[in-house]
Enzyme design. Sequence first.
Site, mmCIF file in Angstrom:
data_model
loop_
_atom_site.group_PDB
_atom_site.id
_atom_site.type_symbol
_atom_site.label_atom_id
_atom_site.label_comp_id
_atom_site.label_asym_id
_atom_site.label_seq_id
_atom_site.Cartn_x
_atom_site.Cartn_y
_atom_site.Cartn_z
ATOM 1 C CD GLU A 90 -2.711 -0.891 2.611
ATOM 2 O OE1 GLU A 90 -2.860 0.215 3.155
ATOM 3 O OE2 GLU A 90 -3.211 -1.926 3.035
ATOM 4 C CB CYS A 103 2.879 6.966 3.230
ATOM 5 S SG CYS A 103 3.091 5.585 4.361
ATOM 6 C CB CYS A 110 5.998 -5.863 9.021
ATOM 7 S SG CYS A 110 7.242 -5.124 10.120
ATOM 8 C CB CYS A 114 4.029 -3.239 16.340
ATOM 9 S SG CYS A 114 5.785 -2.813 16.216
ATOM 10 C CB CYS A 117 1.389 -2.490 13.213
ATOM 11 S SG CYS A 117 1.810 -2.118 11.503
ATOM 12 C CB CYS A 335 -0.697 1.106 9.270
ATOM 13 S SG CYS A 335 -0.418 2.668 10.099
HETATM 14 N N1 SAH Z 1 8.239 -0.283 10.701
HETATM 15 C C1 SAH Z 1 8.388 1.143 10.739
HETATM 16 C C2 SAH Z 1 7.587 1.895 9.700
HETATM 17 C C3 SAH Z 1 6.187 1.446 9.412
HETATM 18 S S1 SAH Z 1 4.908 1.903 10.492
HETATM 19 C C4 SAH Z 1 8.131 1.666 12.110
HETATM 20 O O1 SAH Z 1 7.795 0.884 12.996
HETATM 21 O O2 SAH Z 1 8.323 2.839 12.345
HETATM 22 C C5 SAH Z 1 4.758 3.649 10.417
HETATM 23 C C6 SAH Z 1 4.215 4.234 11.705
HETATM 24 O O3 SAH Z 1 2.825 3.899 11.880
HETATM 25 C C7 SAH Z 1 4.929 3.693 12.931
HETATM 26 O O4 SAH Z 1 5.159 4.738 13.830
HETATM 27 C C8 SAH Z 1 3.920 2.706 13.470
HETATM 28 O O5 SAH Z 1 4.168 2.412 14.811
HETATM 29 C C9 SAH Z 1 2.625 3.428 13.207
HETATM 30 N N2 SAH Z 1 1.433 2.606 13.283
HETATM 31 C C10 SAH Z 1 1.259 1.318 12.957
HETATM 32 N N3 SAH Z 1 0.002 0.912 13.206
HETATM 33 C C11 SAH Z 1 -0.651 1.975 13.680
HETATM 34 C C12 SAH Z 1 -1.985 2.210 14.118
HETATM 35 N N4 SAH Z 1 -2.897 1.241 14.115
HETATM 36 N N5 SAH Z 1 -2.293 3.448 14.535
HETATM 37 C C13 SAH Z 1 -1.386 4.451 14.545
HETATM 38 N N6 SAH Z 1 -0.117 4.294 14.145
HETATM 39 C C14 SAH Z 1 0.250 3.076 13.741
#
Ligand code: SAH
Length: 350
Positions: A90, A103, A110, A114, A117, A335
């Site tokens: 995406e 973006c 991944c 987390c 995510c 995301c």
């Molecule tokens: N792997 C990298 C980049 C991808 S995520 C990282 O962890 O930074 C990009 C950003 O979106 C990160 O700060 C991540 O923690 C955040 N993110 C992921 N899922 C999210 C959600 N459901 N709500 C808000 N931010 C989120």
Amino acid sequence: MDDCLMGLSLAELAQVLADAGEPAFRAKQVYGWLQKGEDFAGMRNLPAALREKLAGTHRALGATILKTLRSEKDGTEKYLFSLHDGNLVEGVLMRYHYGNTLCISSQVGCRMGCAFCASTLEGRVRDLTAGEMMGQVLAVNRLHAEKDKRGVTNIVMMGSGEPLDNYENVIRFLRLVSAPEGIGVSLRNVSVSTCGLVPRIYDLARENLPITLSISLHAPTDEARQRIMPIAKTYSLEELLRACRDYVKAVGRRIVFEYALIEGVNTSLADADRLADLVRGLLCHVNLIPLNDVPERNLAAPGQKGIEAFQRRLEARGVSVTRRREMGADIQGACGQLRRKHLSQEGTLA
Ligand code: SAH
């Protein structure tokens, strides 16, 4: 070498053409078309025989746009990109007064795990090549050029994937996207976001690139961070902050800490105080993100009052802080949501 031409520098492309017995001036022609997002068929000043020859050994495009969704509210566009092997990633284009921020994704899925995510729910499928990252940028530029609209001016590596878990390809992409003979995006307008792969942050500092490094911090204690980010079990906050200080010292640019507010996990005023203590003295900025709800995981953002109180507390403690604007909420802007929706409609995802 990359079998996608968008993953090559002008010098590397010149070598490919020289090896194919072509005259030197062809390299600039082909490169020019690629930087416009053009496939072989559209390279009008090339002989058909050359196009066929190149197509026999290489792909031109790193990614193609399978689907575009446009927000009625704010003009944000969400793209579903298709890769040559059928994998999907995406991207999101957000319009600001200063330009258009795209973006992009760096991996299919991944493996960082987390809890909040959506990109990590099925793990990592594979890394993207530099050509596939370029492909996303160039496909969006092409789409906009067709409509006579401004292209991509800023890039954030915040789509699916952990950029520093695909380090070599990401560094290569940064060099390609900023090449002055190509689209020449200034690295000052590029952000690389990481959940905190500490050894790679030290490596990145040594590259000395003028990008913005974003760290997904999301919690001010090891305990809370470990609850939502498995990487926190490998590297403590102390180790992470030490790497950040080293980075700022080496590169001289401020770090952005991303902090997603998750009700009941990291939103108390005591958390704000701990966060302020953690980043004190460091050249940095904190970006608060109200969590995009992930229904699969039962996690949600706090209410407006909670968000404001958290922000005010940080300000009172002298922290440079802003709240990220929420854009594209009506088009699965967050995301990993669009890919999941698409795959589940296709029946390829349970
Ligand atoms: N792997 C990298 C980049 C991808 S995520 C990282 O962890 O930074 C990009 C950003 O979106 C990160 O700060 C991540 O923690 C955040 N993110 C992921 N899922 C999210 C959600 N459901 N709500 C808000 N931010 C989120």
